[in-house]
Enzyme design. Structure first.
Site, PDB file in Angstrom:
ATOM      1  N   GLY A 168      11.145   8.785  -6.147  1.00 58.62           N
ATOM      2  CA  GLY A 168      11.040  10.396  -5.713  1.00 58.62           C
ATOM      3  C   GLY A 168      10.061  11.037  -6.235  1.00 58.62           C
ATOM      4  O   GLY A 168       9.231  10.603  -6.919  1.00 58.62           O
ATOM      5  N   GLY A 195      19.295   8.159   3.101  1.00 59.41           N
ATOM      6  CA  GLY A 195      18.133   8.176   2.877  1.00 59.41           C
ATOM      7  C   GLY A 195      17.584   7.424   1.865  1.00 59.41           C
ATOM      8  O   GLY A 195      16.553   7.500   0.979  1.00 59.41           O
ATOM      9  N   ALA A 231      -3.238  18.896 -22.452  1.00 66.71           N
ATOM     10  CA  ALA A 231      -4.464  18.485 -22.251  1.00 66.71           C
ATOM     11  C   ALA A 231      -5.873  19.242 -22.834  1.00 66.71           C
ATOM     12  O   ALA A 231      -6.871  18.506 -22.869  1.00 66.71           O
ATOM     13  CB  ALA A 231      -4.887  18.333 -20.576  1.00 66.71           C
ATOM     14  N   GLU A 235      14.703   2.840   3.806  1.00 64.08           N
ATOM     15  CA  GLU A 235      14.075   3.164   4.895  1.00 64.08           C
ATOM     16  C   GLU A 235      14.614   2.427   6.323  1.00 64.08           C
ATOM     17  O   GLU A 235      15.425   1.558   6.205  1.00 64.08           O
ATOM     18  CB  GLU A 235      12.330   2.442   4.746  1.00 64.08           C
ATOM     19  CG  GLU A 235      12.166   2.964   3.244  1.00 64.08           C
ATOM     20  CD  GLU A 235      10.665   3.407   3.419  1.00 64.08           C
ATOM     21  OE1 GLU A 235      10.043   3.788   4.187  1.00 64.08           O
ATOM     22  OE2 GLU A 235      10.052   3.627   2.357  1.00 64.08           O
ATOM     23  N   GLY A 243       8.110   4.392 -11.306  1.00 66.36           N
ATOM     24  CA  GLY A 243       8.023   5.895 -11.033  1.00 66.36           C
ATOM     25  C   GLY A 243       7.870   6.414 -12.281  1.00 66.36           C
ATOM     26  O   GLY A 243       6.719   6.368 -12.925  1.00 66.36           O
ATOM     27  N   ASP A 282       8.433  -5.417  -2.490  1.00 65.91           N
ATOM     28  CA  ASP A 282       8.105  -4.113  -3.496  1.00 65.91           C
ATOM     29  C   ASP A 282       8.292  -4.452  -4.984  1.00 65.91           C
ATOM     30  O   ASP A 282       7.561  -4.274  -5.767  1.00 65.91           O
ATOM     31  CB  ASP A 282       8.914  -3.023  -3.016  1.00 65.91           C
ATOM     32  CG  ASP A 282       8.762  -1.789  -3.959  1.00 65.91           C
ATOM     33  OD1 ASP A 282       7.706  -1.131  -3.793  1.00 65.91           O
ATOM     34  OD2 ASP A 282       9.759  -1.541  -4.869  1.00 65.91           O
ATOM     35  N   LYS A 287       5.397  -4.762  -7.967  1.00 62.68           N
ATOM     36  CA  LYS A 287       5.474  -4.250  -9.138  1.00 62.68           C
ATOM     37  C   LYS A 287       5.467  -5.385 -10.490  1.00 62.68           C
ATOM     38  O   LYS A 287       4.696  -5.026 -11.402  1.00 62.68           O
ATOM     39  CB  LYS A 287       6.631  -3.411  -9.423  1.00 62.68           C
ATOM     40  CG  LYS A 287       6.627  -1.972  -8.447  1.00 62.68           C
ATOM     41  CD  LYS A 287       7.971  -1.397  -8.287  1.00 62.68           C
ATOM     42  CE  LYS A 287       8.017  -0.321  -7.382  1.00 62.68           C
ATOM     43  NZ  LYS A 287       9.420   0.280  -6.928  1.00 62.68           N
ATOM     44  N   LYS A 291       1.163   0.381  -5.643  1.00 62.98           N
ATOM     45  CA  LYS A 291       1.641  -0.969  -6.119  1.00 62.98           C
ATOM     46  C   LYS A 291       0.990  -2.265  -5.260  1.00 62.98           C
ATOM     47  O   LYS A 291       0.567  -2.990  -5.595  1.00 62.98           O
ATOM     48  CB  LYS A 291       2.839  -1.075  -6.459  1.00 62.98           C
ATOM     49  CG  LYS A 291       3.920  -0.701  -5.401  1.00 62.98           C
ATOM     50  CD  LYS A 291       4.862   0.340  -5.882  1.00 62.98           C
ATOM     51  CE  LYS A 291       5.498   1.135  -4.755  1.00 62.98           C
ATOM     52  NZ  LYS A 291       5.917   2.428  -4.932  1.00 62.98           N
TER      53      LYS A 291
END
Lengths: 436, 436
Positions: free
Chosen positions: B302, B187, B33, B190, B134, B201, B205, B105
């Site tokens: 993640g 996991g 950067a 949900e 992601g 969802d 997106k 999103k």
């Protein structure tokens, strides 16, 4: 808004594609870039071809040096190829304060350090998305999309000709020589296919990806380059029986001792997506410490796919050329004063897994001798096939897969195995990557 | 060089990952950067968690509005999620002249038009790579990497939970309900899985990708959204017998009559790479007129994969914030005055291929009646399986694949087929995409 003017050097396959796509998608591209991008002059030795392709839409000349000095030209697109006049033209364009877009991997892999230094000094952009994997935006992914990551390795199928040949060898069980002839007939391989089949083209592209992945100078002269000309169809078959595909892979990896930079036929587990990339397609797998493994797949060559990358660079330059050079994406992804000259590992020091094929006499004790030699070199065996001898034969094939080990240990083991009386001829050695 | 200061809203999974990766790769990121990127303040309702994660490295507060008004903050990273307070915070940050990076999103798909208009007016950047797929840099690929192309369609596996469930249903032959329970235990899903399993969802997106692919406003309210809760394991099995995999696909396509925008379970030929994307992985296939089909694959969720995208945006903003707003990449890929409000096609007008499963009495004439109904609706059949009735059964399954046709024709045919005396219960209808 005023158009940005492009001078195009070379109106061959990719040059023609660039002209066509810029024209066809002019409205769409202007909607994105905020101003029109127009080719104002084309240089080609073949003036008739240039006139025919451009159809009077812009000036044509056979003097490429006039284009890089043309005060009306904002961006020079170099599609001539090779290291000769192309280099002089690019350097001259930079000297004249022009931004440059190029698809020339050979030039960048061998003279990139000099070219980028000159561009840096002059405050101009040299963009090269089209130099690696055609239309796949892999340079942008590596330099910008994954900029949060410490990149661990990059592995790519980055030569369509060899991937086509390997796909055909597997599908049809044919030899390299037979498939090459067919590929030449279909136009998938050139009359002189050396650059492709000996891995040189892949090594050029890998060198560029390695530089921007790790922030190191271009190091093509230190790459290990091995093509597919010696690959035997039988090894493709045995690999398949063990659950692997053989691909010509460019691999560059960061290790504590240095950077691996190597092109060679490679066994890949058939479950990996990249193992299923067939025909002339390209794919690059990038492993970052935060993102994990990501894959980029598409056409790696051809007029319009390559033009797609050339024009994406033109849009980028159109957007960025007004910003101060310090805030542009650095040529090699890292700021020029942050490029570090990490050592490139000699092949003997590389660690990977191996596939070994041996022809042996079918008698007691042979396998014990071989496994003893491997154990002495600290090489452990992951899988093995011993074929039954064919009808009336006294010799048979043994195929071994090893766990990770160092190349020099394998060199030493192979020398000892080949010296055994029961082992016939040479040991075939291929490398194997898990790519996880 | 002076660090750029980030105010982080929300220190949950992704916020924690962003903090960790920025710290771990600080040197690498600064080399790219050109200046350090530092989190100077973190806001979270859970102050203890914020203190624990940051370990005293920066200020913490439970007042997120103090962060978006903090004069020391250059960039606000919004990782709270939802449409409520997150929207107020983003709008306030923009009003205060802050650049914004968000992974939200839901917020962008539903309020993006308002947010981008405000950002445009104020001359600030709203970056959102982390909002779709992601760690895969798909927003950058669509907006910049493929900017030469007229994009024809985008099709993606963009919800990891549902792809995990579908992979498990296929592998183990289990029902949706059983696999969901297992996914919740592990996991991968949900406690309230509605947003994932009902396709919401994925539709968020897809809406974002559709806007930047075609230069249209966010049109989430017009999307067709269909999840996997009603998918029967038997259809996964029959699809496989016909050479297809079933994936929850988000599809957006440009047609002469309008833009298709739809999420539903979809049959894909098993030979396509995207059909082989397993478990919680994501992949997006983009078809451009010049480049052809390109694929982008990686982890779609993640802590660290999402952080990878958040930080890539931070690096981009760090580079671009000094340039004049007119020369930045436009929020929706196209210049604001070039965004066109194309109509979104109602599902009835969508054209695709179909998979139909019917339960019929095994007697003469039934198939003739069914094929006559299909022919009357101009639906032609591509493949068919008629199973033999099971031992002692008088009914059997018929599975049909159709060629491309319009949804409303299929609706009409299904109504007539279901009215036949020999047809039991409802016809199961799934859509099929060749993705070439």
């Amino acid at each position: 808004m005023k158009a940005i003017n492009v001078g195009l050097l070379g109106i061959g396959t990719v040059g023609g594609g660039t002209f066509t796509v810029l024209k066809r998608n002019a409205e769409e591209i202007t909607r994105r870039a905020g101003r029109p991008i127009e080719i104002s002059i084309v240089a080609d030795r073949n003036l008739d071809l240039a006139r025919q392709v451009t159809g009077g839409a812009c000036k044509v000349t056979d003097d490429a040096f006039a284009v890089v000095s043309d005060p009306n030209v904002d961006i020079v697109v170099e599609l001539i190829g090779g290291y000769g006049v192309a280099k002089d033209l690019v350097m001259k364009a930079i000297e004249n304060g022009k931004h440059v877009v190029t698809a020339n991997k050979a030039l960048l892999a061998t003279h990139g350090n000099e070219i980028f230094a000159a561009a840096q000094k002059k405050g101009v952009i040299v963009a090269f998305e089209a130099a690696v994997a055609g239309g796949i935006p892999i340079i942008k992914a590596l330099r910008e999309g994954l900029s949060a990551n410490r990149i661990e390795w990059v592995a790519g199928i980055i030569n369509g000709t060899t991937n086509f040949i390997l796909s055909e060898m597997r599908d049809k069980g044919l030899s390299f020589a037979d498939v090459l002839k067919e590929a030449q007939r279909l136009g998938y391989a050139e009359a002189d296919p050396t650059f492709d089949v000996e891995g040189v083209d892949a090594a050029h592209k890998l060198t560029i990806m390695s530089a921007i992945a790790f922030g190191i100078p271009m190091s093509f002269d230190k790459a290990h380059v091995e093509g597919i000309t010696k690959l035997d169809a039988i090894d493709i078959k045995y690999a398949e029986q063990l659950g692997y595909r053989i691909k010509l892979l460019g691999v560059t990896k960061r290790t504590p001792e240095g950077v691996e930079l190597r092109v060679h036929p490679t066994l890949i587990p058939e479950k990996r997506l990249i193992a299923n990339v067939e025909g002339a397609m390209n794919a690059v797998l990038v492993k970052g410490d935060a993102v994990g493994a990501t894959l980029y797949y598409g056409k790696g060559a051809g007029a319009e796919p390559t033009a797609s990358a050339v024009i994406a660079d033109l849009v980028d330059v159109t957007r960025l050329h007004t910003s101060d050079p310090e805030h542009r994406v650095p040529h090699l992804a890292f700021q020029p004063d942050a490029v570090v000259d990490l050592p490139i590992l000699p092949l003997a020091e590389v660690q990977t897994a191996y596939y070994l094929r041996l022809r042996v006499e079918d008698k007691p004790g042979v396998l014990a001798d071989i496994t003893r030699i491997l154990a002495d070199q600290s090489i452990s065996i992951d899988a093995m096939i011993q074929k039954e001898p064919g009808e009336g034969e006294v010799q048979t094939d043994i195929i071994l897969l090893t766990h990770q080990t160092r190349e020099k240990n394998v060199d030493a083991a192979i020398a000892k195995i080949e010296a055994l009386a029961a082992v016939q001829g040479q040991v075939t050695r291929l490398r194997l990557e898990e790519l996880q």
